[in-house]
Design an enzyme around this catalytic site. Structure first.
Site, PDB file in Angstrom:
ATOM      1  N   GLY A  86       0.797  -1.220   0.000  1.00 35.62           N
ATOM      2  CA  GLY A  86       0.000   0.000   0.000  1.00 35.62           C
ATOM      3  C   GLY A  86       0.829   1.270   0.000  1.00 35.62           C
ATOM      4  O   GLY A  86       2.054   1.253   0.065  1.00 35.62           O
ATOM      5  N   ARG A 122       3.796   6.056   2.109  1.00 35.76           N
ATOM      6  CA  ARG A 122       4.297   7.428   2.267  1.00 35.76           C
ATOM      7  C   ARG A 122       3.772   8.320   1.146  1.00 35.76           C
ATOM      8  O   ARG A 122       4.426   9.281   0.742  1.00 35.76           O
ATOM      9  CB  ARG A 122       5.819   7.437   2.274  1.00 35.76           C
ATOM     10  CG  ARG A 122       6.426   6.775   1.056  1.00 35.76           C
ATOM     11  CD  ARG A 122       7.918   6.813   1.096  1.00 35.76           C
ATOM     12  NE  ARG A 122       8.456   6.024   0.000  1.00 35.76           N
ATOM     13  CZ  ARG A 122       9.745   5.954  -0.281  1.00 35.76           C
ATOM     14  NH1 ARG A 122      10.607   6.637   0.427  1.00 35.76           N
ATOM     15  NH2 ARG A 122      10.173   5.212  -1.269  1.00 35.76           N
ATOM     16  N   ASP A 135       8.541   5.654   8.221  1.00 40.23           N
ATOM     17  CA  ASP A 135       8.137   6.939   8.794  1.00 40.23           C
ATOM     18  C   ASP A 135       7.281   7.762   7.838  1.00 40.23           C
ATOM     19  O   ASP A 135       6.866   8.864   8.164  1.00 40.23           O
ATOM     20  CB  ASP A 135       9.365   7.747   9.222  1.00 40.23           C
ATOM     21  CG  ASP A 135      10.347   7.987   8.065  1.00 40.23           C
ATOM     22  OD1 ASP A 135       9.959   7.788   6.894  1.00 40.23           O
ATOM     23  OD2 ASP A 135      11.501   8.354   8.342  1.00 40.23           O
ATOM     24  N   ARG A 160      -2.107  -0.509  -9.913  1.00 40.19           N
ATOM     25  CA  ARG A 160      -1.025  -1.382 -10.343  1.00 40.19           C
ATOM     26  C   ARG A 160      -1.456  -2.841 -10.194  1.00 40.19           C
ATOM     27  O   ARG A 160      -2.524  -3.115  -9.639  1.00 40.19           O
ATOM     28  CB  ARG A 160       0.237  -1.074  -9.558  1.00 40.19           C
ATOM     29  CG  ARG A 160       0.210  -1.365  -8.111  1.00 40.19           C
ATOM     30  CD  ARG A 160       0.158  -0.253  -7.071  1.00 40.19           C
ATOM     31  NE  ARG A 160       0.338   1.121  -7.368  1.00 40.19           N
ATOM     32  CZ  ARG A 160       1.404   1.842  -7.048  1.00 40.19           C
ATOM     33  NH1 ARG A 160       2.438   1.278  -6.450  1.00 40.19           N
ATOM     34  NH2 ARG A 160       1.449   3.129  -7.283  1.00 40.19           N
ATOM     35  N   ASP A 181       3.934  -4.617  -7.277  1.00 42.75           N
ATOM     36  CA  ASP A 181       3.341  -3.431  -6.652  1.00 42.75           C
ATOM     37  C   ASP A 181       3.877  -2.145  -7.275  1.00 42.75           C
ATOM     38  O   ASP A 181       3.367  -1.062  -6.979  1.00 42.75           O
ATOM     39  CB  ASP A 181       3.591  -3.423  -5.142  1.00 42.75           C
ATOM     40  CG  ASP A 181       5.071  -3.488  -4.800  1.00 42.75           C
ATOM     41  OD1 ASP A 181       5.689  -4.526  -5.089  1.00 42.75           O
ATOM     42  OD2 ASP A 181       5.604  -2.506  -4.246  1.00 42.75           O
ATOM     43  N   ASP A 200       6.869   4.846  -9.724  1.00 44.51           N
ATOM     44  CA  ASP A 200       7.638   4.469  -8.533  1.00 44.51           C
ATOM     45  C   ASP A 200       9.129   4.396  -8.815  1.00 44.51           C
ATOM     46  O   ASP A 200       9.746   3.329  -8.781  1.00 44.51           O
ATOM     47  CB  ASP A 200       7.126   3.141  -7.966  1.00 44.51           C
ATOM     48  CG  ASP A 200       5.708   3.273  -7.408  1.00 44.51           C
ATOM     49  OD1 ASP A 200       5.207   4.411  -7.334  1.00 44.51           O
ATOM     50  OD2 ASP A 200       5.111   2.260  -7.053  1.00 44.51           O
TER      51      ASP A 200
END
Length: 586
Positions: free
Chosen positions: A169, A172, A204, A269, A339, A349
């Protein structure tokens, strides 16, 4: 046409009004929960008599303020279910496509360091002057949310390095809305590096300056090379501390957080479908597939019984084309997991990618890929692997005859890829028509390049610039340094003889026309790792001049640029760059 434009603008006004008044049903429940998010909202003028009606009537006019610019998530959340849990904490999510999740604003002041004028004006209908406003900087950094936006994080899974990784998923990234521009195109806007979501796992939710510079530059570079890709609108940097183990060697260093506003027609995707199949959510799988076909595959009859077969056929063809295009410019994606593999066959990506310098089929840009799974010479096979994972999902919805048809389509992928690859490389060599030995001629040159470690990009570019008479003499000057490297091989004269003989069979062609034609398909500049690294090192010292220079150069990769020549972008790589690779850590 005037009436159509008016209706479009009027619809946008009605939607903004609907958000204020509220309506019954699912959308308003999502909106109410979203309004409880932590990010502030940009205020929009409610004086509708002063709305930018001139913008509606004059197609070429660009918005000069975010007050008159609207994005919305309605197109997605009206059809696709949203996670009923409103809290933003890491968890297993089921039976939905999205979770509502607000970006986390930076604590320190943010700085806009790069912007794509072309994306702002041609895609988002925004004047470049808007990028100078505080509202814009707050929007693209995740500090505020424009009116009408319900930020979403997308749920998906995937196979990473060939192994099922379960839920992944948007860990960020925040999809902040869809914009329909004056050409009637829908573009999904996504912030990358904008904070944690339910899918952040142990992360994070941040991206660092290093990786963000690379994504901003490369997505725009790929577009201008003619390769389907997401686009990058802006890059902002903060002074917030982000800690990364860049090379996974235990050396954790402090870096600065950054955010890229990136846009694409869709971020769905293969992993978007895999997660639903894995958990047996077949009704939701059909819903998502029908939505994707309706929105992005207009040639497929969304009501037809064979719609998923037709969809798969298109994806197989477009994946073959995309990877052939990657190969034609020496681009290695680096992490072609399912992914990271778009259902629309666009490049998305950007992580540890790399443009190959010395020609090497085993080139791997990713320090984390110890098994060399994603080496450049294996990309076509990885495309086949990923398509097979997509087929496994679709087989859950197929009857026996459809399964057989789809399997035949996948079996045809290697031939499709080879045909596209061959066509592109023939164009790179300036070959017209069909020649009996064309395949051997291409393979012969690549063999010589591999043995001499010749620069991939510049060998083809210099073949585009050198005359036939200069080639015939076999006395390659230093001006053609990459080609000179190839000429050191003892079989180079044999290849030149075969090449010149083949060029003579080009019907109604001249040497000048050949060179002109070849320079339109063989770039002079690509974003090699050493160029990106040089720009990043300066950026980390708050000098963004080279980021902007590279951005300018890569917008016209086929044209000579004096500043690029001075910077050495068409010269051999500097000695310090040897062996430079990139980590997944970003």
């Amino acid at each position: 046409m005037r009436g159509i434009r008016f209706q479009f603008c009027h619809w946008r006004l009605r939607f903004a009004h609907f958000l204020v008044l509220g309506v019954a049903g699912h959308a308003v429940l999502v909106l109410q929960s979203a309004l409880q998010g932590s990010a502030n909202r940009l205020r929009v003028s409610r004086n509708e008599s002063n709305r930018d009606w001139c913008y509606c009537e004059k197609e070429a006019t660009l918005a000069r303020s975010l007050d008159f610019w609207t994005i919305s998530s309605e197109n997605l959340i009206d059809v696709l279910p949203v996670d009923p849990v409103n809290e933003n904490y890491v968890r297993k999510v089921k039976n939905c496509i999205f979770s509502v999740a607000f970006p986390t604003p930076f604590k320190s002041k943010v700085r806009l360091v790069a912007v794509s004028k072309e994306v702002l004006e041609d895609v988002l209908d925004l004047s470049l002057s808007v990028s100078e406003t505080d509202d814009f900087i707050q929007l693209v950094s995740g500090g505020k949310i424009v009116f009408g936006s319900i930020p979403l994080a997308h749920r998906y899974g995937g196979h990473q390095f060939g192994i099922w990784a379960d839920q992944l998923g948007d860990g960020r990234a925040h999809l902040i809305g869809i914009y329909m521009n004056r050409q009637g195109e829908k573009w999904e806007l996504q912030l990358k590096g904008s904070g944690r979501t339910p899918y952040s796992r142990n992360g994070d939710g941040r991206a660092v300056l290093r990786s963000s510079v690379r994504e901003f530059l490369c997505s725009e570079a790929m577009h201008h090379l003619g390769i389907p890709t997401s686009r990058a609108a802006s890059l902002v940097v903060s002074d917030d501390e982000v800690w990364r183990d860049q090379f996974y060697n235990g050396n954790i260093t402090k870096e600065r957080g950054a955010v890229v506003l990136r846009v694409a027609k869709s971020w769905f995707r293969i992993g978007s479908l895999e997660i639903l199949a894995h958990y047996g959510e077949l009704d939701l799988l059909r819903t998502l597939l029908d939505f994707i076909i309706h929105e992005y595959f207009p040639s497929v009859n969304v009501r037809g019984p064979n719609r998923y077969v037709d969809f798969f056929s298109i994806v197989v063809s477009e994946v073959a084309q995309l990877i052939a295009l990657w190969m034609s410019v020496g681009f290695a994606h680096g992490v072609c997991n399912t992914d990271n593999f778009s259902l629309l066959s666009i490049t998305i990506d950007y992580g540890p990618f790399g443009f190959m310098e010395a020609y090497n089929p085993d080139f791997v840009p990713n320090t984390s890929d110890n098994e060399r799974r994603y080496k450049i010479g294996n990309q076509a096979n990885i495309g086949m692997f990923n398509l097979n994972k997509l087929l496994q999902v679709l087989n859950l919805l197929f009857d026996p005859m459809q399964k057989q048809l789809a399997a035949q389509m996948l079996d045809g992928y290697p031939a499709l890829y080879y045909t596209r690859f061959r066509k592109l490389f023939k164009a790179k060599l300036g070959l017209l028509g069909e020649g009996e030995g064309d395949d051997e001629l291409i393979a012969f040159l690549l063999h010589l390049m591999e043995k001499t470690e010749a620069d991939f990009t510049m060998t083809f570019r210099q073949l585009s610039e050198i005359t036939e008479s200069q080639l015939q003499e076999l006395n390659i000057s230093q001006q053609f340094w990459a080609l000179k490297r190839v000429s050191e091989h003892e079989l180079f004269p044999t290849w030149v003889s075969q090449y010149l003989l083949r060029l003579k069979s080009n019907m109604n062609d001249t040497d000048s026309e050949r060179r002109k034609r070849m320079t339109t398909v063989n770039p002079r500049y690509v974003l090699k790792n050493w160029m990106a690294e040089s720009a990043i090192q300066k950026a980390e010292r708050n000098d963004f001049s080279e980021v902007r220079l590279l951005q300018q150069v890569l917008q016209r990769p086929f044209q000579r640029n004096p500043a690029a020549e001075t910077a050495g972008y068409a010269s051999p790589a500097p000695s310090w760059s040897k062996g430079l690779r990139v980590s997944c850590s970003s």
